[in-house]
Write an enzyme that holds these catalytic residues in place. Structure first.
Site, PDB file in Angstrom:
ATOM      1  CB  CYS A 271      46.271 -32.226  42.983  1.00  0.00           C
ATOM      2  SG  CYS A 271      45.547 -33.845  43.134  1.00  0.00           S
TER       3      CYS A 271
HETATM    4  N1  LIG Z   1      42.561 -37.148  41.258  1.00  0.00           N
HETATM    5  C1  LIG Z   1      43.850 -37.178  41.506  1.00  0.00           C
HETATM    6  O1  LIG Z   1      44.667 -37.266  40.601  1.00  0.00           O
HETATM    7  C2  LIG Z   1      44.387 -37.132  42.940  1.00  0.00           C
HETATM    8  C3  LIG Z   1      45.755 -37.419  43.141  1.00  0.00           C
HETATM    9  C4  LIG Z   1      46.263 -37.423  44.435  1.00  0.00           C
HETATM   10  C5  LIG Z   1      45.415 -37.116  45.494  1.00  0.00           C
HETATM   11  N2  LIG Z   1      44.100 -36.807  45.278  1.00  0.00           N
HETATM   12  C6  LIG Z   1      43.265 -36.524  46.455  1.00  0.00           C
HETATM   13  O2  LIG Z   1      42.455 -37.669  46.726  1.00  0.00           O
HETATM   14  C7  LIG Z   1      41.177 -37.280  47.224  1.00  0.00           C
HETATM   15  C8  LIG Z   1      40.075 -37.863  46.359  1.00  0.00           C
HETATM   16  O3  LIG Z   1      40.183 -37.327  45.045  1.00  0.00           O
HETATM   17  P1  LIG Z   1      39.494 -37.997  43.778  1.00  0.00           P
HETATM   18  O4  LIG Z   1      40.098 -37.313  42.595  1.00  0.00           O
HETATM   19  O5  LIG Z   1      39.548 -39.469  43.860  1.00  0.00           O
HETATM   20  O6  LIG Z   1      37.985 -37.515  43.985  1.00  0.00           O
HETATM   21  P2  LIG Z   1      36.685 -38.055  43.195  1.00  0.00           P
HETATM   22  O7  LIG Z   1      35.700 -36.945  43.242  1.00  0.00           O
HETATM   23  O8  LIG Z   1      37.093 -38.637  41.893  1.00  0.00           O
HETATM   24  O9  LIG Z   1      36.168 -39.245  44.104  1.00  0.00           O
HETATM   25  C9  LIG Z   1      35.671 -39.082  45.386  1.00  0.00           C
HETATM   26  C10 LIG Z   1      34.562 -40.081  45.629  1.00  0.00           C
HETATM   27  O10 LIG Z   1      34.157 -39.968  46.996  1.00  0.00           O
HETATM   28  C11 LIG Z   1      32.749 -40.158  47.053  1.00  0.00           C
HETATM   29  N3  LIG Z   1      32.259 -39.622  48.332  1.00  0.00           N
HETATM   30  C12 LIG Z   1      32.071 -38.339  48.695  1.00  0.00           C
HETATM   31  N4  LIG Z   1      31.644 -38.276  49.964  1.00  0.00           N
HETATM   32  C13 LIG Z   1      31.558 -39.550  50.418  1.00  0.00           C
HETATM   33  C14 LIG Z   1      31.168 -40.141  51.661  1.00  0.00           C
HETATM   34  N5  LIG Z   1      30.793 -39.384  52.688  1.00  0.00           N
HETATM   35  N6  LIG Z   1      31.199 -41.484  51.764  1.00  0.00           N
HETATM   36  C15 LIG Z   1      31.584 -42.248  50.711  1.00  0.00           C
HETATM   37  N7  LIG Z   1      31.965 -41.754  49.523  1.00  0.00           N
HETATM   38  C16 LIG Z   1      31.944 -40.423  49.379  1.00  0.00           C
HETATM   39  C17 LIG Z   1      32.243 -39.441  45.818  1.00  0.00           C
HETATM   40  O11 LIG Z   1      30.952 -39.869  45.461  1.00  0.00           O
HETATM   41  C18 LIG Z   1      33.316 -39.831  44.786  1.00  0.00           C
HETATM   42  O12 LIG Z   1      32.967 -41.026  44.109  1.00  0.00           O
HETATM   43  C19 LIG Z   1      41.214 -35.750  47.257  1.00  0.00           C
HETATM   44  O13 LIG Z   1      41.616 -35.335  48.525  1.00  0.00           O
HETATM   45  C20 LIG Z   1      42.282 -35.404  46.248  1.00  0.00           C
HETATM   46  O14 LIG Z   1      42.880 -34.157  46.523  1.00  0.00           O
HETATM   47  C21 LIG Z   1      43.570 -36.837  44.015  1.00  0.00           C
END
Ligand SMILES: NC(=O)c1ccc[n+]([C@@H]2O[C@H](COP(=O)([O-])OP(=O)(O)OC[C@H]3O[C@@H](n4cnc5c(N)ncnc54)[C@H](O)[C@@H]3O)[C@@H](O)[C@H]2O)c1
Length: 437
Positions: A271
């Protein structure tokens, strides 16, 4: 809409969570714990297989919780996107990284929206949770979803509600953090709130999709800028012989008008190092600079270099050069007590140390080996800690302050410690063995 509410009340609503990562999985857990049926969609077959076997993929979501979700019949994961048709609401939690040129990489949002458009049916509620620039939901998603022939805000409903997950936070979880919601229409917003309120403590509505998108960016810019400020002050105070951590501790006793932020070896995670630049990119389209963000980025990205300089100075005091020295980096995750190494400053530190000719190993109890990332491939395995092995390194560099480490023992057995997290603050008789960086 009344049908939707009734379905929620009768626990007949089916929630689809698209993207089962650090954000999607805890979110799926909350809806399943609230008694709703949840289908988790992901393109990663291995993840889906592991989850369906009742095991977790994230350290802070215990296996027992996943086992219980699967056993209850309220959760299953799939790569079969045709199942999206069954969901009454689809929550999108896919990655939003930066491209190599530091522009928003919208590939995942676009491809997942295209998949949803393929199976979209009247009455469905679609909510984007991924962090992004203001304008994404309306400008990127609406045209793709409407290519289905259905009209947004009329045939189907659309909202934006940013995830505020803080992995490893013991005080707050997905369930207890209020959720900001903005809808394409008032009805879209109301439906999204009704859904979230079944599983999450409280919703806070804003007047538009863009206000909701901007609120998440504000939260992350706020952190990024404040961390940069304390990082800069750390260097200034160090030159004056003042300990920044002591100063922050003292300032924190003011009961109003001050919020503590802590310096470190650089920014990490999905983030804070990334999201502010989504706004920078968007602001450029309006002919506006984002000077705070740029300056904060400049300071924060220089921090690993500062830590390396302090390490060189520390070795110098021991009549050693970094070149040829054996360095053990403690902690690979981007922050303490989690297993996520995305954008971790430890990676940058290891690369810089290697570039300067040091022989580098690492230990991280939560990351047994490194895996290939978009821009890095360290190919390393975590070394087991022992008193003898600690003593074998010229310097131990604390990059992540995991709670499991016994810092007294580490300082006692290491020849020299460079501490970028103030993890050794309570170690008595550290003397000249510990250099803060
Ligand atoms: N990690 C954090 O602490 C956090 C906190 C707040 C917000 N966010 C935001 O949340 C969002 C997700 O982050 P995350 O950390 O969970 O990412 P992540 O990489 O842990 O998880 C994302 C998942 O999406 C899947 N994916 C990708 N393309 C796809 C598709 N077309 N269809 C279905 N699944 C698909 C991936 O395989 C993966 O499992 C981002 O925008 C991030 O900025 C993350």
């Amino acid at each position: 809409m009344r049908d939707f509410k009734r379905k929620i009340e009768n626990k007949k609503v089916i929630v689809g969570v698209l993207g089962l990562g650090y954000v999607g999985l805890p979110l799926a857990r909350e809806f399943a714990s609230a008694g709703l049926n949840v289908i988790g969609f992901d393109i990663d077959q291995q993840k889906v297989r592991i989850l369906n076997s009742g095991r977790s993929i994230i350290k802070h979501v215990p296996h027992t919780q996943i086992r219980q979700m699967v056993k209850s019949g309220l959760f299953h994961a799939t790569t079969d996107m045709a199942g999206l048709k069954k969901a009454d609401a689809i929550l999108i939690c896919v990655p939003t990284p930066l491209t190599e040129n530091r522009d928003p990489d919208m590939r995942f949002v676009v491809s997942s929206t295209k998949t949803i458009a393929k199976y979209l049916r009247p009455g469905q509620l679609i909510v984007l949770e991924s962090t992004t620039y203001p304008g994404t939901t309306r400008e990127v998603m609406v045209p793709i979803l409407e290519s289905s022939g259905l009209k947004a805000g009329k045939d189907f409903h659309l909202a934006y509600s940013p995830e505020r997950e803080d992995p490893g936070n013991k005080d707050f979880s997905t369930k207890t953090i209020a959720k900001v919601v903005g809808g394409l229409t008032k009805k879209c917003c109301k439906m999204a709130c009704e859904l979230y309120e079944t599983a999450i403590v409280r919703t806070v509505t804003v007047s538009s999709l863009e206000a909701a998108e901007a609120s998440k960016i504000l939260e992350n810019v706020y952190r990024c800028v404040n961390i940069a400020m304390v990082n800069e002050l750390k260097i200034v105070f160090d030159r004056m012989g003042i300990d920044i951590w002591e100063v922050i501790h003292a300032a924190s006793t003011k009961p109003f008008g001050f919020k503590a932020f802590y310096p470190g070896p650089g920014l990490g995670g999905h983030c804070i190092p990334i999201d502010p630049f989504y706004l920078t990119w968007r602001a450029r389209q309006y002919g506006m600079p984002t000077r705070f963000i740029e300056l904060a980025g400049e300071i924060n990205t220089s921090m690993p270099h500062y830590v390396i300089t302090k390490t060189i100075e520390a070795l110098n005091e021991h009549k050693k050069s970094l070149k040829g020295s054996k360095v053990l980096v403690l902690g690979l995750a981007y922050k303490k007590d989690i297993d996520d190494l995305r954008e971790s400053p430890s990676i940058e530190l290891i690369e810089l140390l290697r570039k300067k000719g040091a022989k580098v190993d690492y230990n991280d109890p939560y990351i047994p080996k490194t895996h290939k990332q978009r821009q890095h491939n360290l190919k390393m395995t975590s070394r087991k800690l022992s008193a003898k092995m600690l003593a074998g390194y010229d310097v131990v560099l604390i990059s992540t302050d995991h709670s499991d480490y016994d810092y007294d023992w580490i300082v006692k057995n290491a020849k020299l410690v460079v501490d970028a997290r103030n993890a050794t603050a309570s170690v008595r008789r550290a003397g000249k063995k510990v250099i803060k960086a």
